[in-house]
Design a protein around this motif. Sequence first.
Motif, mmCIF file in Angstrom:
data_model
loop_
_atom_site.group_PDB
_atom_site.id
_atom_site.type_symbol
_atom_site.label_atom_id
_atom_site.label_comp_id
_atom_site.label_asym_id
_atom_site.label_seq_id
_atom_site.Cartn_x
_atom_site.Cartn_y
_atom_site.Cartn_z
ATOM 1 N N ASN A 154 43.419 31.629 47.196
ATOM 2 C CA ASN A 154 42.224 31.156 46.962
ATOM 3 C C ASN A 154 41.344 31.792 46.330
ATOM 4 N N CYS A 155 41.476 32.151 45.050
ATOM 5 C CA CYS A 155 40.670 32.860 44.173
ATOM 6 C C CYS A 155 40.915 32.218 42.697
ATOM 7 N N SER A 156 39.794 31.594 42.154
ATOM 8 C CA SER A 156 40.090 30.921 40.812
ATOM 9 C C SER A 156 39.899 31.914 39.496
ATOM 10 N N ARG A 157 39.167 32.998 40.003
ATOM 11 C CA ARG A 157 39.064 34.093 38.736
ATOM 12 C C ARG A 157 39.787 35.234 38.843
ATOM 13 N N CYS A 158 40.692 35.528 39.906
ATOM 14 C CA CYS A 158 41.208 36.697 40.005
ATOM 15 C C CYS A 158 42.364 37.052 39.009
ATOM 16 N N GLU A 159 42.863 36.071 38.369
ATOM 17 C CA GLU A 159 43.977 36.338 37.245
ATOM 18 C C GLU A 159 42.842 36.939 36.072
ATOM 19 N N GLU A 160 42.025 36.142 35.861
ATOM 20 C CA GLU A 160 41.135 36.479 34.753
ATOM 21 C C GLU A 160 40.653 37.987 35.083
ATOM 22 N N GLN A 161 40.074 38.451 36.216
ATOM 23 C CA GLN A 161 39.603 39.633 36.804
ATOM 24 C C GLN A 161 40.461 40.609 36.398
ATOM 25 N N GLY A 162 41.885 40.381 36.495
ATOM 26 C CA GLY A 162 43.082 41.284 36.411
ATOM 27 C C GLY A 162 42.960 41.817 34.959
ATOM 28 N N ALA A 163 42.992 40.702 34.118
ATOM 29 C CA ALA A 163 43.170 41.129 32.942
ATOM 30 C C ALA A 163 41.925 41.659 32.234
ATOM 31 N N GLU A 164 40.660 41.474 32.658
ATOM 32 C CA GLU A 164 39.472 42.010 32.373
ATOM 33 C C GLU A 164 39.597 43.517 32.801
ATOM 34 N N ILE A 165 40.139 43.835 33.950
ATOM 35 C CA ILE A 165 40.031 45.116 34.262
ATOM 36 C C ILE A 165 40.957 46.118 33.220
ATOM 37 N N LEU A 166 42.158 45.498 32.774
ATOM 38 C CA LEU A 166 43.042 46.147 31.907
ATOM 39 C C LEU A 166 42.339 46.513 30.494
ATOM 40 N N ARG A 167 41.591 45.137 30.076
ATOM 41 C CA ARG A 167 41.118 45.345 28.922
ATOM 42 C C ARG A 167 39.976 46.554 28.878
ATOM 43 N N ALA A 168 39.099 46.463 30.115
ATOM 44 C CA ALA A 168 38.202 47.636 30.205
ATOM 45 C C ALA A 168 38.634 49.018 29.839
ATOM 46 N N ARG A 169 39.873 49.187 30.694
ATOM 47 C CA ARG A 169 40.530 50.357 30.772
ATOM 48 C C ARG A 169 40.868 50.792 29.385
ATOM 49 N N ASP A 170 41.773 49.905 28.621
ATOM 50 C CA ASP A 170 42.055 49.992 27.222
ATOM 51 C C ASP A 170 41.177 50.375 26.237
ATOM 52 N N GLY A 171 39.726 50.102 26.434
ATOM 53 C CA GLY A 171 38.543 50.350 25.635
ATOM 54 C C GLY A 171 37.921 51.942 26.105
#
Lengths: 214, 394
Positions: A139-156
Motif C-alpha cells: 500500500n504505497c503508490s510512490r515507493c517504487e519511484e522513491q527507490g529509484a530517486e534514492i539510487l539517482r541521488a546517490r549516483d550524483g
Amino acid sequence: MKRKMSLSLYGAAFLISLAVFIAGVFVGSVLDTTSTQTISEEISRVSERVSSVQLLLLMEANSSSFCPVYLSELESIDEDVENFGHRLSYLESEKNVHDVELKKQYFVLEAESYLLSQKVRGLCGDDSVLLVHFYSNSNCSRCEEQGAEILRARDGLDRNVKLFSFDGDIGSPVAEAFMNRYNIRTYPSVVINGKRYSGFRSAEELQELISEAQ
Amino acid sequence: MDAATVLNYLIAFFSLFVVNVFILLYLRNRNTYLRPPEKTDWEPVISVVIPAYNESRYLRDCLESVVSVDYPEEKLDIIVVDDGSTDNTLEIAREFREKGARAFSKENKGKGAALNFGLEKARGELVATMDADSYLTRNTIRELIPHFLDRDVMAVTPAVKVRPDNSWIKELQRVEYLMILFSRKLLSYIDSVPVTPGPFSMFRAKVFDEVGDFDEHNLVEDQEIALRIQSHNYKIRSSMTADVYTEPPENIKDLLRQRVRWQRGGFRNYWKYKFMIKPEFGDFGMYFVPLNFATITAFFLLIGLMLYSTFTTPYYVQYIWLDAFGMSMGFFTFVGAFVILASLLFLYLSVKSFRDEKVKLRYLLSFMVFYWYLMIGYNFLFVWKELKKEGFSW
C-alpha cells in the motif's frame, strides 16, 4: 473443388505448442526457484561474515586498532546486501516471484549489517552515510519511484552512501522493530544517519539532506 | 499477472503454433514434396505474356531463355507487351519475331493493364505471365504442365529463385526466396497458395473468363488474382522443380520500397478478401486469411511490448543487469529458444530441399536478424503511408 479444414493438423500443432508452452512454464518456475535458493544461500554466507566481524569487535573490546579490517569487510558486505535487495525486487516485480520467508531472512541480514555499520562508523570515525528506505509493496503508490530517486541521488554524489530498505507490511519482526525505532508512520519514509524524513523526496532533495547529514 | 504478461504469453503461443503448423505440414509430406507429378505427352499451345516497361537491360536475356526452352516452337506463343517504354524495349522484342515472338506496343497504363492486353492476344490453352527481368530454364514449362492434368488446377507457380551472387543483399534474398518457395509448397497442401508470382506463373486460359482479368489498379496484382482464384475454390499448385530465375532489388532502398508496396497491397487485398473467413472456404478461409491479420497484429503488439518493457525497466536493474539477465532466463527464454531453433530448422530445410542450392552459413544465420529489421522498416512505412493516405506508385 470442395474445400476442407485440416482440423487434425491444427489440433496436433496446438497440442505440441501447448506441450512446449507447459515445458517452458515448468523450466521457468524451476529457474525461478533456483534463483531464490541462490540468493538465500548467499544471504547465509554474508550473515556469517557479519557474525565474524561482530565477534572480532567483541574480542577486541571495541578497540579501534582493527578499524581498517572492519571498514574493508563492511564495505564489501554492504555492497552484497544492496545487491541482494535489487535481485529480490527484480524477482518480485519482473518475475512475479513472492517469497516472504526469503524477504524476512534478507531483512535480518540488513538489520545486522546496518547496526554493525552504525557501530563501526562511531568507532572508526568513518564519514559514510547510512540511508534507510521504509516502503511497502502493498500500500504505497510512490515507493517504487522513491527507490529509484534514492539510487539517482546517490549516483550524483561523491560521498559513500550505504543503502538499506525495509518493507514494513510483510510481517517481518525485524522490519517492524526498525519502524518503531524510527517512529515511521507513512510510506515512503527515509532515515538518514538516524534522522527521519516522512513522505516522498526527490533525488535533489535527498542529495541536500545527505550533504547536511552528520 | 498484468496485461503485458498475458499478451506476451499469447504472442509466444501464437508464434509456436504457426511454426508448428509448418513443421507438421513438412513432416506429413516430406516423402513426396519434392517429387514432380507424372510426366505427360500432352503438349497444349502455351502463351507467354511478357509486359515490359523500359526493360532493355534484361529483356533480351529473358526472351533468349524463353525461345530456348524445351518445348515445340509452334506451340509456344510469345507475346511481348511494350507498355509505352521510352527506351528500345520494343526494338529488342522485335528482334525475336523470327523465333515466334509477337511484339505489341500500347500507351503506358501499368502492369495490370499490359497483362490484360496480352491476355486478349493470347491463343494458348495455357497462359503464362512473365516479368521481363526473369529467365526460364530449359525444363521450366515441361515441369509445370503435368500439374494441369488435375481439372481443378487453374494455376501453377514455379520455383522462383535468385541466382547466386556475391552481393550480400542478393544472397539474403536468395535465402528468402527459397524459404518462400518452401512455405508456398507446404501451403499448397492445405490449398492456400496466396500468390501466383509475377516473375512467372502459368494459368489455364479459361480461368480468366471465369474469375476475370488482372486488377489494373492493384499494387500487387499477382497476389490479387491468386486470391480471386482461391475465392472461386479452384486449386493453385506449386512446383519445386520448374526453376525460374529473377532479378531481385539490388540495394536496401529498392528492397524496402518493394516490400512496402507488397505490404500495402497485400494488406489491402486480404482486407478485400476477408469475406472468405468462413468454414466453406476451408483452410484458406479459416486459417490462412486470418493468419495474415493475426501476424501483423502480433508484430505491432510485440513492438509495443518491447518498448513498454524498455521504458518500465526499474532503475535499479542497471546495478544488477548481469544477475537480472540470469534471472530472466525462464519461460520466455525457453519458448523463444524453441521458436528460434524451429525457425532455423525451417530455414535449413528450405535450403536443403533444393539439392543444387548452396548457401553460406553466415547468410543463413544472419537471415533472421536482417529480416527482423527489414520487417520493422517496411511495417512502419506501411502504416505511415496508409495513415498519410499516400497514393500508390511503383
